[in-house]
Motif scaffolding. Sequence first.
Motif, PDB file in Angstrom:
ATOM      1  N   GLY A 170     -27.093 -33.748 -18.464  1.00  0.00           N
ATOM      2  CA  GLY A 170     -27.529 -32.529 -17.779  1.00  0.00           C
ATOM      3  C   GLY A 170     -26.813 -31.296 -18.292  1.00  0.00           C
ATOM      4  O   GLY A 170     -25.990 -31.365 -19.215  1.00  0.00           O
ATOM      5  N   PRO A 171     -27.116 -30.129 -17.690  1.00  0.00           N
ATOM      6  CA  PRO A 171     -26.517 -28.874 -18.144  1.00  0.00           C
ATOM      7  C   PRO A 171     -25.006 -28.811 -17.905  1.00  0.00           C
ATOM      8  O   PRO A 171     -24.469 -29.567 -17.099  1.00  0.00           O
ATOM      9  CB  PRO A 171     -27.242 -27.806 -17.316  1.00  0.00           C
ATOM     10  CG  PRO A 171     -27.911 -28.519 -16.210  1.00  0.00           C
ATOM     11  CD  PRO A 171     -28.060 -29.944 -16.589  1.00  0.00           C
ATOM     12  N   GLN A 172     -24.362 -27.889 -18.610  1.00  0.00           N
ATOM     13  CA  GLN A 172     -22.912 -27.699 -18.465  1.00  0.00           C
ATOM     14  C   GLN A 172     -22.628 -26.811 -17.250  1.00  0.00           C
ATOM     15  O   GLN A 172     -22.039 -25.735 -17.355  1.00  0.00           O
ATOM     16  CB  GLN A 172     -22.335 -27.058 -19.725  1.00  0.00           C
ATOM     17  CG  GLN A 172     -22.459 -27.930 -20.969  1.00  0.00           C
ATOM     18  CD  GLN A 172     -21.627 -29.205 -20.853  1.00  0.00           C
ATOM     19  OE1 GLN A 172     -20.441 -29.145 -20.563  1.00  0.00           O
ATOM     20  NE2 GLN A 172     -22.250 -30.355 -21.060  1.00  0.00           N
ATOM     21  N   SER A 173     -23.074 -27.249 -16.099  1.00  0.00           N
ATOM     22  CA  SER A 173     -22.872 -26.523 -14.845  1.00  0.00           C
ATOM     23  C   SER A 173     -23.043 -27.529 -13.710  1.00  0.00           C
ATOM     24  O   SER A 173     -23.300 -28.721 -13.957  1.00  0.00           O
ATOM     25  CB  SER A 173     -23.921 -25.402 -14.689  1.00  0.00           C
ATOM     26  OG  SER A 173     -25.199 -25.972 -14.443  1.00  0.00           O
ATOM     27  N   MET A 174     -22.921 -27.059 -12.460  1.00  0.00           N
ATOM     28  CA  MET A 174     -23.089 -27.974 -11.328  1.00  0.00           C
ATOM     29  C   MET A 174     -24.495 -28.563 -11.258  1.00  0.00           C
ATOM     30  O   MET A 174     -24.724 -29.558 -10.567  1.00  0.00           O
ATOM     31  CB  MET A 174     -22.775 -27.247 -10.015  1.00  0.00           C
ATOM     32  CG  MET A 174     -23.701 -26.084  -9.726  1.00  0.00           C
ATOM     33  SD  MET A 174     -23.467 -25.421  -8.061  1.00  0.00           S
ATOM     34  CE  MET A 174     -24.742 -26.322  -7.170  1.00  0.00           C
ATOM     35  N   TRP A 175     -25.436 -27.964 -11.990  1.00  0.00           N
ATOM     36  CA  TRP A 175     -26.815 -28.475 -11.944  1.00  0.00           C
ATOM     37  C   TRP A 175     -26.951 -29.840 -12.607  1.00  0.00           C
ATOM     38  O   TRP A 175     -27.989 -30.480 -12.496  1.00  0.00           O
ATOM     39  CB  TRP A 175     -27.780 -27.462 -12.555  1.00  0.00           C
ATOM     40  CG  TRP A 175     -27.825 -26.182 -11.773  1.00  0.00           C
ATOM     41  CD1 TRP A 175     -27.477 -24.947 -12.206  1.00  0.00           C
ATOM     42  CD2 TRP A 175     -28.226 -26.015 -10.397  1.00  0.00           C
ATOM     43  NE1 TRP A 175     -27.623 -24.019 -11.200  1.00  0.00           N
ATOM     44  CE2 TRP A 175     -28.073 -24.647 -10.085  1.00  0.00           C
ATOM     45  CE3 TRP A 175     -28.669 -26.891  -9.402  1.00  0.00           C
ATOM     46  CZ2 TRP A 175     -28.371 -24.131  -8.826  1.00  0.00           C
ATOM     47  CZ3 TRP A 175     -28.964 -26.376  -8.151  1.00  0.00           C
ATOM     48  CH2 TRP A 175     -28.816 -25.020  -7.873  1.00  0.00           C
ATOM     49  N   ARG A 176     -25.907 -30.309 -13.293  1.00  0.00           N
ATOM     50  CA  ARG A 176     -25.976 -31.682 -13.823  1.00  0.00           C
ATOM     51  C   ARG A 176     -26.010 -32.701 -12.683  1.00  0.00           C
ATOM     52  O   ARG A 176     -26.336 -33.861 -12.897  1.00  0.00           O
ATOM     53  CB  ARG A 176     -24.802 -31.962 -14.775  1.00  0.00           C
ATOM     54  CG  ARG A 176     -23.444 -31.952 -14.122  1.00  0.00           C
ATOM     55  CD  ARG A 176     -22.336 -31.609 -15.087  1.00  0.00           C
ATOM     56  NE  ARG A 176     -21.872 -32.731 -15.908  1.00  0.00           N
ATOM     57  CZ  ARG A 176     -22.108 -32.811 -17.226  1.00  0.00           C
ATOM     58  NH1 ARG A 176     -22.783 -31.880 -17.840  1.00  0.00           N
ATOM     59  NH2 ARG A 176     -21.629 -33.823 -17.923  1.00  0.00           N
ATOM     60  N   TYR A 177     -25.641 -32.257 -11.469  1.00  0.00           N
ATOM     61  CA  TYR A 177     -25.666 -33.145 -10.294  1.00  0.00           C
ATOM     62  C   TYR A 177     -26.893 -32.908  -9.404  1.00  0.00           C
ATOM     63  O   TYR A 177     -26.890 -33.285  -8.234  1.00  0.00           O
ATOM     64  CB  TYR A 177     -24.380 -32.977  -9.471  1.00  0.00           C
ATOM     65  CG  TYR A 177     -23.133 -33.122 -10.303  1.00  0.00           C
ATOM     66  CD1 TYR A 177     -22.751 -34.368 -10.806  1.00  0.00           C
ATOM     67  CD2 TYR A 177     -22.369 -32.009 -10.638  1.00  0.00           C
ATOM     68  CE1 TYR A 177     -21.624 -34.500 -11.607  1.00  0.00           C
ATOM     69  CE2 TYR A 177     -21.238 -32.131 -11.428  1.00  0.00           C
ATOM     70  CZ  TYR A 177     -20.874 -33.377 -11.921  1.00  0.00           C
ATOM     71  OH  TYR A 177     -19.761 -33.502 -12.722  1.00  0.00           O
ATOM     72  N   SER A 178     -27.929 -32.273  -9.964  1.00  0.00           N
ATOM     73  CA  SER A 178     -29.131 -31.979  -9.167  1.00  0.00           C
ATOM     74  C   SER A 178     -29.689 -33.219  -8.488  1.00  0.00           C
ATOM     75  O   SER A 178     -30.196 -33.149  -7.368  1.00  0.00           O
ATOM     76  CB  SER A 178     -30.241 -31.398 -10.056  1.00  0.00           C
ATOM     77  OG  SER A 178     -29.868 -30.144 -10.545  1.00  0.00           O
ATOM     78  N   CYS A 179     -29.569 -34.360  -9.166  1.00  0.00           N
ATOM     79  CA  CYS A 179     -30.129 -35.603  -8.618  1.00  0.00           C
ATOM     80  C   CYS A 179     -29.373 -36.092  -7.385  1.00  0.00           C
ATOM     81  O   CYS A 179     -29.790 -37.068  -6.751  1.00  0.00           O
ATOM     82  CB  CYS A 179     -30.134 -36.680  -9.697  1.00  0.00           C
ATOM     83  SG  CYS A 179     -28.514 -36.909 -10.475  1.00  0.00           S
ATOM     84  N   LEU A 180     -28.268 -35.414  -7.038  1.00  0.00           N
ATOM     85  CA  LEU A 180     -27.485 -35.787  -5.852  1.00  0.00           C
ATOM     86  C   LEU A 180     -27.468 -34.655  -4.814  1.00  0.00           C
ATOM     87  O   LEU A 180     -26.696 -34.693  -3.865  1.00  0.00           O
ATOM     88  CB  LEU A 180     -26.042 -36.102  -6.270  1.00  0.00           C
ATOM     89  CG  LEU A 180     -25.852 -37.303  -7.208  1.00  0.00           C
ATOM     90  CD1 LEU A 180     -24.465 -37.291  -7.842  1.00  0.00           C
ATOM     91  CD2 LEU A 180     -26.069 -38.611  -6.448  1.00  0.00           C
ATOM     92  N   LEU A 181     -28.317 -33.661  -5.020  1.00  0.00           N
ATOM     93  CA  LEU A 181     -28.320 -32.473  -4.148  1.00  0.00           C
ATOM     94  C   LEU A 181     -29.712 -32.244  -3.560  1.00  0.00           C
ATOM     95  O   LEU A 181     -30.712 -32.709  -4.120  1.00  0.00           O
ATOM     96  CB  LEU A 181     -27.907 -31.231  -4.960  1.00  0.00           C
ATOM     97  CG  LEU A 181     -26.492 -31.221  -5.537  1.00  0.00           C
ATOM     98  CD1 LEU A 181     -26.313 -30.046  -6.498  1.00  0.00           C
ATOM     99  CD2 LEU A 181     -25.457 -31.163  -4.419  1.00  0.00           C
TER     100      LEU A 181
END
Lengths: 441, 93
Positions: A72-83
């Motif tokens: 995923g991206p180099q930001s918190m959006w790499r955890y989108s699948c958990l949000l």
Amino acid sequence: MSTPAVAPDTTGLPPLDTPPPAPDFGPATHLSCRECGARYDLGAAYACIECFGPLEVAYDLSGVTRELIESGPQSMWRYSCLLPVASYAGSEPNLEPGLTRLVRADNLARALGMTGTLWVKDDSGNPTHSFKDRVVAVAQSAARRLGLSTLACASTGNLANAVAAAAARAGQDSVVVIPSDLEDGKVVTTATYGGTLLAVRGTYDDVNRLCSELIGEPLTADWGFVNVNLRPYYAEGSKTVGYEIAEQLGWRLPEQVVAPIASGSLLTKVDKAFRELASLGLVPDSPYAVFGAQATGCSPVSEAFREGRDVVRPQRPATIAKSLAIGNPADGPYALDSVRRSGGAIADVSDEEIVEGIRLLAETEGIFAETAGGVVVATLRALLASGALDPARETVILNTGDGLKTLDAVAGHVAPTATISPDVDEVTAALVDASHERTTR
Amino acid sequence: MSVSVRIPTILRTYTDGAKDLSVEPGEPTLAALLDALEAAAPGIRARVLDESGALRRFVNVYVDEEDVRFTDGLATPVPDGASVSIIPAVAGG
């Protein structure tokens, strides 16, 4: 009997009686009351109709792998699948926070007599220099899904920065409500991002109450108060601090973590993140202890911990740690649960100790924390002194904001070594004096 | 005596959507006010108080500007003409 002929649809639009598609909140399935378990549809709701309990996002988390996250991206959006966000949330206009440094703090560990590895999760590296960019990013996404066009908040300062900046980035209106006595750094920065900034004569708890009363008024029909009616989504953003710590440690959990307590939400969400990762098999299910840090001048959760109570009695805040000055912390009982369940502890420190904590972190690791970071460092020292925290275990402490926002806290305690003319002899004399002062201090 | 009560959004189903109610408690206390509120909007008291009769932990009640947890809880005096607010607890930062 023949069926009536139906004219073919040439409009490309759904039939008029088709309900609108449900907003896309990714893996989130519904809202659930933390107190009584009542279930609600995903929407702009935050309190249970049955018992006033806070609502929390529930998920169907499946198919999450380390590889998926790492790609995923180099930001918190790499955890989108958990949000509670759509898979495309990170590509909509936002501040792209997260993936801040996890700094190995050997010098600080040595200064504190710790033999286990010590890390600082330094969230001052976020776009508006505090962890609040994370929670706002999730709330901003929820506001979009729910058609709420104005981003609003009640804030002790860091959130004010984050909301005003995120709204500016997305071309949204913002309304930020703060106590009028906040640090200049937080007021000036928020005002610079534009939007409406309302400074209320009162405490943060007064501001919070005002914003709660504004919900339901026609004036605010299209407002998303990130920490009121969008709170269930907003709070989930703090989980990304926990996810990042685990990923940055090489997909494992630390043995001890120390978090500041204002509302109590951050601490509980870091705990939740660790438990989720373990239950999904993304990290080994190893034991860890969660510790909480408060300023003595606003220590309702620490007091409840010390006295063995489940009920958090409100206090009137009087501390330089204004970002933690929530006298009536709604998530306090849950912070107590996390700490007690994990075998941690909560302690509080004086304003003098907070300043010493800021200086110690700066002098040993080159990290200039705001007052909340000073609270965490000073509390770490207090927990070590009391024996509650094990100096031999790997420990992560959270620095949630940048010291440039709270210069007043240290301004009276530090100064230039000397003020001199541009003259070599004066430099020499100043250095001799400074050396002498150090040896006699 | 008459007291004005601000009703939060999530309890307005009990008040036909009204956001303010004026009630006349038999005694000048918060407990008596909640009795009067129950008479005006049946069912509302059980939303504010738990099974043991205590204030639910995620509800904040203010008499004028004072959080009743700082005063005497359900025994807090509610004078004639007071303004009472019932608000869900929310955290912030």
